[in-house]
Structures are given as C-alpha cells and as structure tokens.
Design a protein around this motif. Structure first.
Motif, PDB file in Angstrom:
ATOM      1  N   GLY A   1      62.031  58.280 -12.176  1.00 13.87           N
ATOM      2  CA  GLY A   1      61.698  58.311 -10.709  1.00 13.87           C
ATOM      3  C   GLY A   1      61.654  57.123 -10.615  1.00 13.87           C
ATOM      4  N   SER A   2      60.260  56.406  -9.697  1.00 15.71           N
ATOM      5  CA  SER A   2      60.291  55.264  -9.266  1.00 15.71           C
ATOM      6  C   SER A   2      58.863  54.671  -9.777  1.00 15.71           C
ATOM      7  N   CYS A   3      58.684  53.404  -9.781  1.00 20.18           N
ATOM      8  CA  CYS A   3      57.351  53.070 -10.183  1.00 20.18           C
ATOM      9  C   CYS A   3      57.023  51.605  -9.410  1.00 20.18           C
ATOM     10  N   ASP A   4      55.703  51.293  -9.496  1.00 13.43           N
ATOM     11  CA  ASP A   4      55.186  49.897  -8.566  1.00 13.43           C
ATOM     12  C   ASP A   4      55.939  48.877  -9.181  1.00 13.43           C
ATOM     13  N   VAL A   5      56.381  47.842  -8.253  1.00 15.44           N
ATOM     14  CA  VAL A   5      57.118  46.654  -9.065  1.00 15.44           C
ATOM     15  C   VAL A   5      56.172  45.440  -8.514  1.00 15.44           C
ATOM     16  N   ASP A   6      55.996  44.275  -9.191  1.00 15.92           N
ATOM     17  CA  ASP A   6      55.031  43.256  -9.173  1.00 15.92           C
ATOM     18  C   ASP A   6      55.913  41.952  -9.328  1.00 15.92           C
ATOM     19  N   TYR A   7      55.144  40.961  -8.929  1.00 13.71           N
ATOM     20  CA  TYR A   7      55.542  39.616  -9.071  1.00 13.71           C
ATOM     21  C   TYR A   7      54.244  38.868  -9.630  1.00 13.71           C
ATOM     22  N   SER A   8      54.361  37.966 -10.458  1.00 10.23           N
ATOM     23  CA  SER A   8      53.140  37.246 -10.996  1.00 10.23           C
ATOM     24  C   SER A   8      53.561  35.715 -10.901  1.00 10.23           C
ATOM     25  N   PHE A   9      52.557  34.876 -10.062  1.00  8.47           N
ATOM     26  CA  PHE A   9      52.743  33.675  -9.763  1.00  8.47           C
ATOM     27  C   PHE A   9      52.002  32.589 -10.585  1.00  8.47           C
ATOM     28  N   TYR A  10      51.569  33.160 -11.674  1.00 11.69           N
ATOM     29  CA  TYR A  10      50.811  32.380 -12.674  1.00 11.69           C
ATOM     30  C   TYR A  10      51.383  32.877 -14.090  1.00 11.69           C
ATOM     31  N   ASP A  11      51.383  31.982 -14.889  1.00 10.74           N
ATOM     32  CA  ASP A  11      51.600  31.920 -16.350  1.00 10.74           C
ATOM     33  C   ASP A  11      50.524  32.689 -17.068  1.00 10.74           C
ATOM     34  N   TYR A  12      50.292  33.734 -16.772  1.00  7.88           N
ATOM     35  CA  TYR A  12      49.034  34.299 -17.600  1.00  7.88           C
ATOM     36  C   TYR A  12      49.150  34.416 -19.273  1.00  7.88           C
ATOM     37  N   SER A  13      50.543  34.406 -19.574  1.00  5.33           N
ATOM     38  CA  SER A  13      50.559  34.424 -20.986  1.00  5.33           C
ATOM     39  C   SER A  13      50.643  33.288 -21.735  1.00  5.33           C
ATOM     40  N   GLY A  14      50.549  32.115 -20.885  1.00  2.00           N
ATOM     41  CA  GLY A  14      50.407  30.934 -21.452  1.00  2.00           C
ATOM     42  C   GLY A  14      51.479  30.338 -22.236  1.00  2.00           C
ATOM     43  N   SER A  15      52.684  30.595 -21.885  1.00  2.00           N
ATOM     44  CA  SER A  15      54.054  30.663 -22.623  1.00  2.00           C
ATOM     45  C   SER A  15      54.696  29.063 -22.310  1.00  2.00           C
ATOM     46  N   GLY A  16      54.014  28.411 -21.320  1.00  2.00           N
ATOM     47  CA  GLY A  16      54.610  27.152 -21.248  1.00  2.00           C
ATOM     48  C   GLY A  16      54.856  26.725 -19.839  1.00  2.00           C
ATOM     49  N   ASN A  17      56.090  26.227 -19.802  1.00  2.00           N
ATOM     50  CA  ASN A  17      56.496  25.428 -18.425  1.00  2.00           C
ATOM     51  C   ASN A  17      57.085  26.336 -17.185  1.00  2.00           C
ATOM     52  N   GLY A  18      56.758  27.334 -17.418  1.00  2.00           N
ATOM     53  CA  GLY A  18      57.219  28.277 -15.935  1.00  2.00           C
ATOM     54  C   GLY A  18      58.485  29.089 -16.631  1.00  2.00           C
TER      55      GLY A  18
END
Length: 592
Positions: free
Chosen positions: A287-304
């Motif tokens: 079916g379908s599901c909610d989709v999102d954008y995150s504008f912050y690097d919560y995982s702390g993976s680095g430079n974007g």
C-alpha cells in the motif's frame, strides 16, 4: 472495546490528517499551460534528479533554469538539479513571459510506519533511496501488552540490519502530566535501552487533547520528553500543522525540535527539523505510507552526506534511456520476465502493451540506476512493449506470449514449498541478464549455483513477499544448469544458454582483461580508450547489487571508470556511445 475504538480513531487520523497526497504537478492558470514535471522534489547532498518543462504535453527545451539558492541546490542548463547542502530552495524554469517553479528539498529521506503497514521488505525500502525510518513504539499507556505495536521490534531489527537509520514515535492520549509520565515509562519499556539513530517523537494530536490549554499541553510534552532525554534519547514533538499552530504554542514545547505534518509542496511552519510531507507508494511497503524529510543530521554521520551514496552526475545535455531487451522476447514455460530500463531520470517511466491479452506489463521497482518492469505471459500472441520517459523518449521491443505456465511445485519433506517460474531452457537474446523467481515459504535464502559460470552466472537479487529473486547473467557462450536449493536440500533446476562472445568488442581498448576478478569491498579503475576519435561514452554496470559505479572521468582521449565491488556475484561493465541505444559490454567482473 474502548481501546479498539481508539485504535480506529488513530488509523483514521493517520490516513486522513497526517497523510494527504500531493498533486503530481503544480501548474496554475497564469502559466498558460507551462509547467514542470514535478512541483516538489527531494534529493540528497551530492544526489541529482532531472526536471522537465512542458507546454501542455510537449517538452519545452527552450527554457532558462535558475535556483533561488545555488549553495543548497544547483540546476544546470538541461534541468538537472544537484543537491549541495541540507536545506530548501526553489528552482524555476522560464520561457519568455512564462515561468514555473519546483520546491527542492535537499534532505535525508524517511518513512514512518506502524503495524498498519504489515510485513515490510526493508532491503527494497533502502534500495529505493530511503535513509531513515521512524517506527511506532505503541500508543497510550493503559494496557502495555495490548498497546505495544506488535511490529516495533521486527521493524527495528530488520531496518537496522539493512543499514537504515532508525528513530521511533509514540502516539499520545495524555490529558495530564501523570498520564504523559506513564506514556514515557511505557515507551522506555518498549525501547528497552536499544540505540536509536533518530529521535523519539512524541505524537501529540489526539482528539482528547483538543480542549486542553496550551499551558497544560506544554507541561504534558515536557513531562514525556524530559523523561526520555534523561534516559539518553533525543526527542522531537510531532503533530499536524493546524494542531501545532492552535495548541502547541507553549515555550515548553518550543524547547524541543519539531516534526511537522503538512501535506503541501512547501510548508510555512517555522522552525522544524523534520517534515512529513505526504503519503507515497514505497517499494517494499504494501500500500502506501507516510514519507518524510529530515533537515538535520540526527545520526551524526558527518558533513551532510548522511550515509547517502553520492553518484556521478551525468552530462545532462543527453538523457540516458536504454532497455536491456531490444530483440523479440518469446516466453517458454516461464510465467514472467523482468526487463530493465537504465536511465539518469528519476521520473518513473510509463509502460504499455499493445496486446495485454497475450503479454501484460507492469512496474516492478526502482533501481539505483533505473527501473525494473515485469512482463506476464497471459495468452498466445505478439505484443509490442513500449516504455516511455517523462520527456516522451520511448523504447520498444516485441514479446511473444505462449499462453502456458508449466512450472511445477515440489513439496519438501518439511512441508514447505519450492517452485521456480522458469523450467524449460532459457536462451539469452539481446538482454544481458534475466531475473527468475523461486517461490518458497522458507525464511532462509535459498542457494543458487551455475554449473558453468563462465557461460551463465547466477546471483541472489532480493526477497519478495512469497519467495526470492535471482539474476542470471549472460557471461559467455555455452550451456549452464542453474540449480536453486533451499535449506532442506530440495532443489529446482533449469538450463540457461549464454550467447556472449568471450572477448571485448572492437572499437574500445581496455587496460584490463575482459574476464576480471575482484574482492568484495575493493575498488578498481579501468582505462578505456576508443580506437578512433573521442566519442562521448556513458558507463553503467549490469548488476548494481554486485558492482557499483564510483566515478567516470574523461582525460585526453581516454576514460577512467572506477567501480566498487559490493557483493559476491558476476556483472558486466557497459559503455553506451552518444546517439546509440545499445550498450557494449567491455568487461565481465567476478566478485568473491
């Protein structure tokens, strides 16, 4: 009964308030019929996608492109948009007095899910380009055994296993601080100290909370979030646009990050770090599901980069749109056949069959370098299969249906099933690979081997809801028996005939042997030199699950093409010359 009603309310809220679909295009009366192929898009840092401008149904190539902020997303003269840094900007196309714009979100891409999505193929979700998942822990706090989301732990384990970043959310019914504290205790019990890459979101939107004062809601939010943060979890507050503006205005709420739900091309809510922008169909999710954008690097993976693979940006002056099948394809005993469209366009192509009663065609899934489509053997007769890009470019081939499906089912001693959709000999035509399906109810991936891998190689391709996909690759000339066996030892086999010459095509010289071996995890750079002139070449791999493109650089009269070995198997390296539709195989790479 009360909790059942609450669950139904939650489902209604999720489908009616949180998940409104977006329009496909955003033209208005003032544009005079001039519009873009998309009104809102998402790209990662270093990722790219292509926009097209239309007058009515015709592609308009006489346009000037511009970006409101080129440091966030740049656009070139051909409409290719490249993400530069996390943020949001607007790309505009102009033709004389006409103009149309597209909102560009340079962000990490996510989905949020709960029990209502059922079984999820997380590998397919990741392969589609999703970076993170927000998973529901549960709702309320009155009955922990009933109100824990039964899929939370399965989703958490499976999403982490394929490398997705994971966060969580808890749906609130709290109308007092004491209830919010109880919800926090319940949520922490479900999390059980497990590490999250993304925050725990407190989902505050329930009808029972509409009549509360902003001060009371602020205290409720603080009671939950402070308890989660004391346990070491980052928190955000989730709600839909109108509820936030009317009820969540307390400074106690403002101290936490915001995840806003607003089904528009661009929300004017401010500030927010995450945005649920609508609902979409995502490969791997029923079916379908909610989709999102995150504008912050919560995982702390680095430079974007956020763990997003950065592809090589193609020359946008020429669209790549090729099919791996060009000659007539004739069904034998197999029920289905998958073909691949390789393209640098992110717009999903449309497909049609001139005779669906004989051979039907349907979209299967997105790949890292294109799209996969499936033919189904429906009846006797010929059908022209046409695949069309967003700008009108199309490719076609003829498929011949046999009207038969002679696949057999083998019943193992353990009561499982093992069935292959291909039983009669398969001979390669113009296609470089063929995907077959094994139907199995086993949780363990079957093993597949080729008796003659120098002629036809075989590799695991992916999980489906009722079995597994495997890919055979045209590696040389000769016959090979392809055998697939499950953990109980039950097997199915068919013969595949390779038709590929065991030497590189003339016209392009290589510094590497045609048959070449690599170790998983390693990279290698080819040097390819056209025998005459310097034609524009575009490079691809035959199976991105085995080898992936890292970079392609032209220097002088040669091309330096770098690949990375990502999984055991065999795949080809291809070059397509500008103005030609058929790629040439330059090397066969075996990864161990």
């Amino acid at each position: 009964m009360k909790k059942r009603i609450l669950a139904l309310i939650l489902a209604a809220v999720a489908s009616g308030i949180m998940c409104l679909p977006l329009p496909a295009h955003a033209a208005n009366a003032s544009t005079g019929g001039f519009q873009l192929s998309e009104s809102s898009i998402g790209v990662g840092v270093g990722d790219y996608t292509k926009l097209y401008a239309y007058f009515g149904s015709s592609v308009d190539s006489n346009v000037t492109w511009s970006s409101a902020d080129g440091t966030i997303a740049a656009v070139d003269s051909g409409g290719t948009v490249t993400g530069k840094k996390i943020g949001q900007t607007v790309v505009t196309a102009r033709d004389g007095a006409y103009s149309s714009s597209c909102v560009v979100n340079v962000a990490y891409k996510g989905i949020d899910v709960s029990r209502y999505q059922g079984t999820i193929d997380w590998s397919a979700v990741k392969n589609y380009g999703i970076d993170f998942a927000m998973i529901r822990t549960g709702y309320g706090s009155e009955n922990w055994s009933v109100q824990t989301d039964p899929y939370f732990q399965t989703y958490y384990n499976s999403a982490k296993a394929v490398g997705l970043k994971v966060g969580a959310y808890h749906y609130s019914y709290a109308t007092s601080v004491a209830m919010a504290q109880a919800e926090a205790d319940f949520c922490l019990n479900i999390l059980n100290g497990q590490k999250l890459d993304y925050p725990v979101a407190y989902d505050v939107e329930d009808k029972s909370q509409w009549g509360l004062s902003t001060d009371t809601l602020g205290q409720i939010v603080q009671a939950f979030c402070s308890k989660l943060q004391a346990a070491g979890y980052k928190t955000v507050v989730y709600s839909y646009y109108s509820f936030y503006n009317a009820h969540l205005t307390s400074s106690l709420v403002a101290q936490y990050d915001t995840w806003i739900a607003h089904s528009t091309d661009r929300t004017d809510f401010s500030p927010y770090t995450m945005w649920q922008y609508g609902q979409r169909t995502i490969p791997g999710v029923s079916g379908s599901c909610d989709v999102d954008y995150s504008f912050y690097d919560y995982s702390g993976s680095g430079n974007g980069s956020g763990g997003i693979t950065t592809p090589t940006v193609p020359d946008s002056s020429e669209q790549v749109f090729t099919c791996d099948t060009t000659n007539t394809y004739t069904f034998s005993s197999n029920k289905t056949y998958n073909y691949k469209i390789t393209t640098n366009d992110t717009f999903t192509p449309s497909v049609s069959s001139s005779n669906p009663g004989a051979v039907s065609v349907s979209y299967l899934r997105r790949l890292t370098d294109g799209f996969l489509f499936q033919l189904t053997n429906k009846g006797t007769g010929e059908a022209v299969i046409t695949t069309t890009a967003g700008n009108g470019t199309s490719v076609s081939f003829t498929a011949v249906g046999s009207g038969t499906d002679t696949t057999v089912t083998t019943q193992p001693a353990n009561g499982g099933t093992l069935r292959c959709d291909t039983t009669l000999p398969y001979t390669f035509g113009s296609n470089s690979s063929y995907v077959y399906k094994v139907y199995s109810n086993s949780s363990a991936v079957p093993t597949a081997v080729s008796s003659n891998p120098s002629a036809v190689a075989v590799s695991y391709s992916g999980k489906t809801s009722d079995g597994y996909l495997f890919r055979i690759t045209n590696a040389g000339t000769g016959a090979a028996v392809i055998t697939t066996a499950d953990a109980s030892g039950v097997s199915v086999s068919f013969t595949a005939n390779g038709t590929l010459s065991s030497q590189a095509p003339s016209g392009i010289q290589s510094d590497t042997p045609y048959q070449f071996s690599m170790t998983k995890g390693k990279t290698y750079m080819f040097k390819f030199t056209p025998a005459s002139g310097t034609p524009a070449l575009r490079f691809t791999t035959g199976n991105s699950a085995v080898i992936q493109t890292v970079s392609a650089v032209q220097s002088g009269g040669s091309y330096f093409y770098k690949i990375k070995a990502v999984a055991a198997g065999q795949a080809g390296v291809y070059a397509t010359e500008s103005g030609k539709s058929s790629p040439q195989r330059l090397s066969i790479v075996t990864v161990s």
